[in-house]
Design a protein around this motif. Structure first.
Motif, mmCIF file in Angstrom:
data_model
loop_
_atom_site.group_PDB
_atom_site.id
_atom_site.type_symbol
_atom_site.label_atom_id
_atom_site.label_comp_id
_atom_site.label_asym_id
_atom_site.label_seq_id
_atom_site.Cartn_x
_atom_site.Cartn_y
_atom_site.Cartn_z
ATOM 1 N N VAL A 151 42.874 23.964 -3.175
ATOM 2 C CA VAL A 151 42.438 22.829 -2.362
ATOM 3 C C VAL A 151 42.856 21.527 -3.050
ATOM 4 O O VAL A 151 42.466 21.277 -4.190
ATOM 5 C CB VAL A 151 40.921 22.848 -2.134
ATOM 6 N N ALA A 174 40.926 16.368 -0.644
ATOM 7 C CA ALA A 174 39.905 16.971 0.217
ATOM 8 C C ALA A 174 38.510 16.456 -0.124
ATOM 9 O O ALA A 174 37.578 16.601 0.675
ATOM 10 C CB ALA A 174 39.951 18.495 0.106
ATOM 11 N N ALA A 175 38.361 15.857 -1.296
ATOM 12 C CA ALA A 175 37.068 15.276 -1.664
ATOM 13 C C ALA A 175 36.763 14.035 -0.849
ATOM 14 O O ALA A 175 35.593 13.635 -0.727
ATOM 15 C CB ALA A 175 37.057 14.938 -3.156
ATOM 16 N N ARG A 224 38.558 13.331 2.392
ATOM 17 C CA ARG A 224 38.782 13.539 3.819
ATOM 18 C C ARG A 224 39.197 14.986 4.044
ATOM 19 O O ARG A 224 39.796 15.619 3.168
ATOM 20 C CB ARG A 224 39.896 12.618 4.320
ATOM 21 N N PRO A 225 38.896 15.527 5.224
ATOM 22 C CA PRO A 225 39.319 16.901 5.521
ATOM 23 C C PRO A 225 40.845 17.001 5.544
ATOM 24 O O PRO A 225 41.532 16.110 6.042
ATOM 25 C CB PRO A 225 38.717 17.173 6.900
ATOM 26 N N ASP A 275 34.694 25.250 6.547
ATOM 27 C CA ASP A 275 34.686 24.540 5.274
ATOM 28 C C ASP A 275 34.769 23.033 5.550
ATOM 29 O O ASP A 275 35.723 22.573 6.184
ATOM 30 C CB ASP A 275 35.878 24.999 4.430
ATOM 31 N N ARG A 333 35.698 20.672 3.821
ATOM 32 C CA ARG A 333 36.874 20.042 3.226
ATOM 33 C C ARG A 333 38.122 20.205 4.089
ATOM 34 O O ARG A 333 39.149 19.571 3.835
ATOM 35 C CB ARG A 333 37.150 20.646 1.839
#
Length: 258
Positions: free
Chosen positions: A20, A24-25, A27-28, A100, A102
């Motif tokens: 990942v 991703a922290a 925004r998706p 998920d 993220r």
């Protein structure tokens, strides 16, 4: 970031890896799920799935790769595996990834190698609204024919519950299950864009199978990329690099009309 992950499906724990990206922290991000082939694992030959996952992560796409039940590190016995059980696992993984926070649930794509391509194409056809794009690497749409040929060669299809294929115990249920599935018809409802990569010297799944996917299933939605001299699992660093490059380019193309 690469991290081990687990998912329980019908009482069996599937084990794999997630990659990942840091963004991703905030925004998706888009994601890709990688499905391995028959007797394969979430790593695949010459670490193809590891390298591809890391390449995707570096370009802002999360990657998830699990062993199906009965394969690799996951729970279950290989002899209990069927096409339907892998399709079940794949759908559960797809739903798990889409939940998920993220991950952007509208941008989840599937990548499948060999039988994993067979599975990915069926999952995308069964649940087209959940899949963004599809990458098929030497997809084994001819799995039923392969199983029939192997069964005839071994002479055990009619009277054995389990067949030993090079140390892999294969259940007769797989053979019976494959006969009930029309992989090409199941794949047709998917309306998204498709990239198909296939080696022209593939001895396990002839590249004509990918021609059938392009001509009879996906039509103009698919781009077929044939790699001269390449074998079934792209066992050469140049073939491997071509697969990774084309896949990453396809899944990160900002032109969503293609």
């Amino acid at each position: 970031m690469q991290k081990a992950v687990e998912l329980e499906v019908e009482g069996l724990v599937l084990r794999g890896m997630e990659h990942v990206p840091d963004e991703a922290a905030n925004r998706p991000v888009p994601a890709a799920i990688l499905f391995h082939g028959f007797t394969g694992t979430h790593i695949e030959p010459h670490q193809l799935f590891v390298k591809l996952s890391r390449a995707l992560e570096a370009e802002g796409v999360a990657a998830f790769r699990f062993d199906f039940a009965g394969s690799g590190d996951s729970d279950g016995e290989f002899q209990d595996m069927t096409a339907s059980s892998e399709i079940r696992d794949a759908k559960a993984i797809l739903d798990w990834v889409r939940r998920d926070p993220r991950i952007n649930p509208e941008r989840v794509s599937l990548i499948g190698l060999s039988m994993g391509g067979y599975v990915a194409s069926i999952v995308a056809g069964d649940e087209p609204d959940k899949v963004d794009r599809l990458v098929l690497l030497a997809p084994a749409g001819n799995m039923a024919e392969i199983a029939e040929q192997q069964a005839q060669a071994l002479g055990q299809a009619a009277d054995a519950d389990v067949v030993d294929l090079g140390g892999n115990l294969v259940g007769r249920r797989l053979y019976e299950d494959l006969k009930q599935i029309d992989a090409f018809e199941r794949a047709k409802p998917f309306r998204g864009k498709v990239l198909i990569l296939h080696g022209m010297e593939d001895q396990a799944v002839p590249y004509e199978v990918s021609l059938k996917y392009q001509n009879e299933v996906y039509g103009e939605r698919a781009r077929l990329h044939l790699i001269e001299e390449a074998d079934h699992t792209f066992n050469n660093r140049h073939w491997e690099a071509e697969v990774i490059r084309e896949t990453v380019r396809f899944l990160t193309d900002v032109d969503r009309s293609r």
